[in-house]
Design an enzyme around this catalytic site. Structure first.
Site, PDB file in Angstrom:
ATOM      1  N   GLU A 177       0.825  -1.221   0.000  1.00  0.00           N
ATOM      2  CA  GLU A 177       0.000   0.000   0.000  1.00  0.00           C
ATOM      3  C   GLU A 177       0.855   1.265   0.000  1.00  0.00           C
ATOM      4  O   GLU A 177       1.200   1.788   1.054  1.00  0.00           O
ATOM      5  CB  GLU A 177      -0.938   0.020   1.215  1.00  0.00           C
ATOM      6  CG  GLU A 177      -1.835   1.242   1.250  1.00  0.00           C
ATOM      7  CD  GLU A 177      -2.786   1.265   2.438  1.00  0.00           C
ATOM      8  OE1 GLU A 177      -3.481   2.285   2.597  1.00  0.00           O
ATOM      9  OE2 GLU A 177      -2.833   0.286   3.197  1.00  0.00           O
ATOM     10  N   LYS A 222      -2.344  -2.027  -3.292  1.00  0.00           N
ATOM     11  CA  LYS A 222      -3.390  -1.160  -2.738  1.00  0.00           C
ATOM     12  C   LYS A 222      -2.955   0.297  -2.891  1.00  0.00           C
ATOM     13  O   LYS A 222      -2.419   0.900  -1.974  1.00  0.00           O
ATOM     14  CB  LYS A 222      -3.659  -1.493  -1.260  1.00  0.00           C
ATOM     15  CG  LYS A 222      -4.782  -0.647  -0.643  1.00  0.00           C
ATOM     16  CD  LYS A 222      -5.108  -1.052   0.777  1.00  0.00           C
ATOM     17  CE  LYS A 222      -6.176  -0.151   1.370  1.00  0.00           C
ATOM     18  NZ  LYS A 222      -6.609  -0.573   2.725  1.00  0.00           N
TER      19      LYS A 222
END
Length: 341
Positions: A177, A222
């Site tokens: 992420e 992500k």
């Protein structure tokens, strides 16, 4: 289900299903509970998350995985059932946040480095034994005319790659992420600047993942969407979608099975509309879905309001929002469906 990293990653981005980010730290969930005048205790945090996880329709049909905070991974429901078991019985996959937060980066004003690598291998073994089959690590990238610096981009990308390699060694799928902030200071950057920085960051992240020998087929990306700063002009939904896909095409290898977007400060409806528009762009090599926290939970939190008699109302609100996100993951969400709720 299969224990192969590749199979778990594919299941996490199954058609129309996405990841519930219920991994708020104790400090963050206290702020959420403050908004409904509820004291944050171990029991109240458990009750709230149990309410979400026992939303059968949402969990079975729209949620593929749940990112948990460490406290929650080891908690039991009010009736003594481990929360991990509730997640598994719904057909969803338990996951765990493993970073220890973004801290100020020495000599890099207004930039951060995410910590948590020390001792991570040992913690991952413990999390795997407790039932976690994927993990999440968030690197935070500030944006302005002068930020980010190369030092910040490089350091956070390297940490994400080291984390991902440790996860795969432990047979845990890493969610990688890298968040390019839309609401950091000053938060007035243009969508053009967001596109430039996002492309730079993602390119660097995948270079580091390659150097760390991370198996791309066994991970999930992500990212943030390409979106202008919170205080800047509002780009159209179609522009956000087009610029986001353009950057992904330039930077993300087709071997990655799926991309689960974070909502990153967007409103509930904005995050849904943008995801749906992105998914109307066809012939892409990855599944594109959601990994939302507040954008999945806020309506449920407000409906529940910390009261046992409101559990059903909270679950209805959560199910509605999960269904809207599911439609967005298929590119079929319409604004009129919100009014029909």
């Amino acid at each position: 289900m299969s224990e192969r990293l590749e199979d778990i990653a594919v299941a996490m981005v199954a058609n129309g299903r996405g990841v519930l980010a219920a991994d708020e730290s104790t400090a963050t969930i206290k702020k959420r509970f403050d908004s409904i005048a509820l004291e944050s205790t171990e029991t109240s945090r458990r009750d709230y998350r149990e309410m979400l996880l026992r939303s059968d329709e949402a969990m079975r049909n729209y949620i593929s995985g749940v990112i948990l905070y460490e406290e929650t991974l080891f908690q039991k429901a009010a009736d003594g059932t481990p929360l991990v078991e509730i997640i598994r019985k719904s057909g969803s996959i338990p996951g765990i946040k493993v970073d220890t937060g973004a801290k100020p980066m020495p000599y890099f004003a207004k930039e951060t480095i995410t910590e948590g690598l020390d001792g991570l291998a040992g913690r991952l073994a413990k999390y795997y034994e407790a039932g976690a089959r994927f993990a999440k690590w968030r690197g935070v990238i500030a944006v302005s005319d002068d930020l980010p610096t190369w030092g910040s981009v490089k350091a956070n990308a390297h940490a994400l790659a080291r984390y991902a390699a440790l996860c795969q060694e432990a047979m845990i799928v890493p969610i990688v992420e890298p968040e390019v902030l839309m609401d950091g200071a000053p938060g007035d950057h243009s969508i053009e600047r967001s596109e430039e920085v996002t492309e730079w960051v993602l390119r660097t992240v995948f270079e580091e993942l390659g150097d760390a020998r991370v198996k791309l087929e066994g991970m999930i990306l992500k990212p943030s969407m390409v979106i202008d700063g919170k205080k800047a002009r509002k780009a159209s939904v179609s522009e956000v979608a087009e610029r986001t896909v353009k950057v992904l095409k330039r930077t993300v290898p087709s071997a990655v099975p799926g991309i689960a977007f974070l909502s990153g400060g967007q409103s509930t409806e904005e995050a849904t509309a943008h995801l749906s528009a992105i998914n109307t762009i066809r012939d892409l090599p990855w599944k594109l879905t959601f990994s939302y926290g507040r954008a999945l939970q806020q309506e449920a939190l407000n409906a529940w309001n910390g009261k046992a008699e409101n559990v059903a109302a909270g679950q209805r609100a959560f199910t509605h929002r999960a269904k809207m996100c599911s439609l967005a993951a298929k590119g079929t969400w319409k604004k009129d469906l919100e009014k029909a709720a």
